[in-house]
Design a protein around this motif. Structure first.
Motif, PDB file in Angstrom:
ATOM      1  N   UNK A 255       5.693   2.582  -9.121  1.00 50.12           N
ATOM      2  CA  UNK A 255       5.378   3.349  -7.415  1.00 50.12           C
ATOM      3  C   UNK A 255       3.607   2.969  -7.592  1.00 50.12           C
ATOM      4  N   UNK A 256       3.119   2.175  -8.662  1.00 52.12           N
ATOM      5  CA  UNK A 256       1.563   2.202  -8.404  1.00 52.12           C
ATOM      6  C   UNK A 256       1.605   0.810  -7.688  1.00 52.12           C
ATOM      7  N   UNK A 257       2.755  -0.576  -7.279  1.00 50.36           N
ATOM      8  CA  UNK A 257       2.324  -0.587  -5.745  1.00 50.36           C
ATOM      9  C   UNK A 257       2.885   0.059  -4.633  1.00 50.36           C
ATOM     10  N   UNK A 258       3.532   0.901  -4.987  1.00 54.03           N
ATOM     11  CA  UNK A 258       4.005   1.400  -3.852  1.00 54.03           C
ATOM     12  C   UNK A 258       2.299   1.925  -3.426  1.00 54.03           C
ATOM     13  N   UNK A 259       1.825   2.272  -3.889  1.00 56.29           N
ATOM     14  CA  UNK A 259       0.648   2.679  -3.365  1.00 56.29           C
ATOM     15  C   UNK A 259      -0.134   2.441  -2.577  1.00 56.29           C
ATOM     16  N   UNK A 260       0.145   0.671  -2.031  1.00 58.37           N
ATOM     17  CA  UNK A 260      -0.839   0.004  -1.681  1.00 58.37           C
ATOM     18  C   UNK A 260       0.238   0.291  -0.258  1.00 58.37           C
ATOM     19  N   UNK A 261       1.669   0.541  -0.139  1.00 56.95           N
ATOM     20  CA  UNK A 261       2.267  -0.100   1.040  1.00 56.95           C
ATOM     21  C   UNK A 261       2.211   1.448   1.678  1.00 56.95           C
ATOM     22  N   UNK A 262       2.117   0.738   3.184  1.00 56.69           N
ATOM     23  CA  UNK A 262       1.487   1.854   4.456  1.00 56.69           C
ATOM     24  C   UNK A 262       3.324   2.340   4.729  1.00 56.69           C
ATOM     25  N   UNK A 263       3.853   1.749   4.378  1.00 53.27           N
ATOM     26  CA  UNK A 263       5.093   1.904   4.814  1.00 53.27           C
ATOM     27  C   UNK A 263       6.202   2.814   3.443  1.00 53.27           C
ATOM     28  N   UNK A 264       5.548   3.491   2.953  1.00 57.76           N
ATOM     29  CA  UNK A 264       5.543   4.493   1.906  1.00 57.76           C
ATOM     30  C   UNK A 264       6.794   5.483   1.980  1.00 57.76           C
ATOM     31  N   UNK A 265       6.942   5.852   3.182  1.00 57.02           N
ATOM     32  CA  UNK A 265       7.252   6.960   3.674  1.00 57.02           C
ATOM     33  C   UNK A 265       9.091   6.961   3.362  1.00 57.02           C
ATOM     34  N   UNK A 266      10.053   7.485   3.608  1.00 53.79           N
ATOM     35  CA  UNK A 266      11.195   7.487   3.211  1.00 53.79           C
ATOM     36  C   UNK A 266      11.524   6.996   2.167  1.00 53.79           C
ATOM     37  N   UNK A 267      10.640   6.599   1.273  1.00 55.89           N
ATOM     38  CA  UNK A 267      10.612   6.758  -0.499  1.00 55.89           C
ATOM     39  C   UNK A 267      10.739   7.691  -1.411  1.00 55.89           C
ATOM     40  N   UNK A 268      11.353   7.781  -2.554  1.00 55.00           N
ATOM     41  CA  UNK A 268      11.913   8.984  -3.205  1.00 55.00           C
ATOM     42  C   UNK A 268      11.702   9.007  -4.551  1.00 55.00           C
TER      43      UNK A 268
END
Ligand code: TXA
Ligand code: MG
Length: 336
Positions: A255-268
Motif C-alpha cells: 500500500x505504501x508503494x501504491x501511494x506513489x502510483x498514479x494508476x492506483x484507481x481500480x485497486x481495492x
C-alpha cells in the motif's frame, strides 16, 4: 427466472422441472447449486454444458438423508457411516464407491460418487418434492461458470447463468463456502477440499484421523493420487479482479508503494483492521471470525468486481484450522 422457495407452488414447479430432466438453480447452506436428476444422463449432460465444465469432472449428488446412500454407493466404510451420523444434514460431502451402473454420468465416469445431504430448509424441501416424483438424488455443482466464484444468492446464479434458468430463491447461503469433501474410498479418510467443518471435528466424528492429501501422500507414497476434483484445481474460485493475498506486513508495504502510483484507481483492499490506505484505493474490512468471513467471502469478491476493481489486495487469514476453508478459497483465487 427467480421464484420464491417459500411458495409451495414454486417448489412444485422446481421439483417437476427436475423430474422431467431440466435444470434448476437451488439453495443449499453452503452455496447455490445447479441441479439435475442424478440418474438422468441427458439432464446431467445439460449441467456440464451450462457450466462449461469438462464432462469428466464429477458432480456431487445431493440426497434427502442417509437412507439414499445405498442407492448410489456400495461398500460404505464405518468411518463414512459415522461421519454421516454426525454431520448430515450439513456441509460435508463424502466420496464413496459408486454402485456399478448407477449415476455414471453424474460421477464423470469415476468408479466413485460424491454424496451430500444439505442443511437448508428450501433445499431439503426441493429434494423431498423431487423424490416424491421419482428423483433419488440431485446432481449439482456450484451454480457458477467453470472456474468462477460460487454463487451465494439467487441473484448471483442469475448473473452467472442467465434469465432462462429456473432459480429457487432460498435467501443468502448461511455457510458461504463449499462443503468439506472427505474421500472415504482409501485406506485412510482424506480431506480433498477443506470447508467450514474443521479436520479436527471430522477426525473426532469419524473416529479416525482424517488426513490432508499431503499427509496421506507421505504415508502412502505408492498410492494413486487423489481423484480429479475441479474444486481442488489450483486456480479456481476466481473473481475478475486479480487477487493478491498478503500477510499484513507485506500488505502495508504494498500500500505504501501504491501511494506513489498514479494508476492506483481500480485497486481495492480487504483487510482485518484499518491500515494506511492511499486516497483513491477502495477499502473494506474482513470479518475477524472465520464463520462470518466465509459467509461474506464470495459475495464480497463479486461486489469488488461490480465496482470495477481490477487489483484486489487481501489480508492473509490467520493460520488457525478454523480458517482452512477461507484460506484455501483465497489462495485459489490468488493463483488464477
Ligand atoms: O457445497 C458444495 O459442495 C456445493 C453445493 C452446491 O453442494 N457443491 C459444489 O460442487 O461445490 P462442485 O461441483 O462445484 O464441486 C464439487 C467437487 C469437485 O471438486 C468435484 O470434482 C468433487 O467435488 N467430486 C465430486 N464427485 C467426486 C468423486 N467421485 N471423486 C472425486 N471428487 C469428486
Ligand atoms: Mg464449484
Amino acid at each position: 427466472m427467480i421464484i420464491s422457495g417459500s411458495d409451495p407452488a414454486a417448489l412444485q414447479q422446481a421439483a417437476k422441472t427436475l423430474a422431467r430432466g431440466d435444470l434448476v438453480g437451488w439453495p443449499t447452506e453452503t452455496v447455490y447449486g445447479l441441479g439435475a436428476d442424478a440418474d438422468n444422463p441427458q439432464a446431467v449432460a445439460q449441467v456440464y454444458a451450462a457450466k462449461g465444465r469438462p464432462s469428466d469432472h464429477p458432480l456431487i449428488v445431493h440426497v434427502t438423508d442417509a437412507s439414499q446412500v445405498d442407492h448410489y454407493a456400495v461398500n460404505v466404510p464405518a468411518v463414512a457411516r459415522r461421519l454421516i451420523a454426525a454431520h448430515w444434514p450439513g456441509p460435508l460431502t463424502l466420496i464413496l464407491r459408486r454402485r456399478p451402473g448407477v449415476a455414471e454420468a453424474a460421477a464423470g465416469g469415476q468408479d466413485s460418487i460424491g454424496l451430500r445431504c444439505p442443511d437448508h430448509p428450501v433445499g431439503q424441501a426441493l429434494l423431498r418434492a423431487a423424490q416424491a416424483l421419482g428423483v433419488h438424488g440431485v446432481a449439482a455443482p456450484s451454480a457458477n461458470r467453470f472456474g468462477r466464484v460460487s454463487p451465494t444468492t439467487a441473484q448471483h446464479v442469475q448473473d452467472e447463468l442467465g434469465e432462462a434458468l429456473l432459480i429457487l430463491d432460498g435467501g443468502a447461503c448461511q455457510v458461504g463456502i463449499e462443503s468439506a469433501i472427505v474421500d472415504c474410498t482409501r485406506d485412510h479418510p482424506v480431506l480433498l477440499r477443506p470447508g467450514m467443518l474443521t479436520i479436527e471435528l471430522l477426525s473426532q466424528a469419524g473416529g479416525e484421523r482424517v488426513l490432508t492429501p499431503q499427509a496421506h501422500a507421505a504415508l502412502q507414497p505408492a498410492a494413486a493420487p487423489a481423484p480429479r476434483a475441479s474444486g481442488t484445481l489450483e486456480a479456481h474460485y476466481a473473481p475478475m479482479a486479480r487477487v493478491h493475498l498478503l500477510e499484513r506486513h507485506d500488505l502495508q508495504q504494498r500500500l505504501a508503494r501504491l501511494a506513489q502510483d498514479p494508476q492506483r484507481a481500480h485497486w481495492a483492499v480487504w483487510a482485518f483492521a484499518p491500515l494506511e490506505v492511499p486516497a483513491g484505493v477502495l477499502v473494506d474490512f474482513m470479518p475477524t471470525q472465520a464463520e462470518a468471513c466465509a459467509h461474506e467471502l464470495f459475495g464480497q469478491l463479486r461486489r469488488f468486481d461490480g465496482l470495477g476493481v481490477q487489483q484486489l489486495l487481501v489480508e492473509m487469514p490467520p493460520p488457525a484450522i478454523e480458517w482452512d476453508g477461507v484460506r484455501d478459497r483465497l489462495k485459489r483465487a490468488a493463483a488464477a
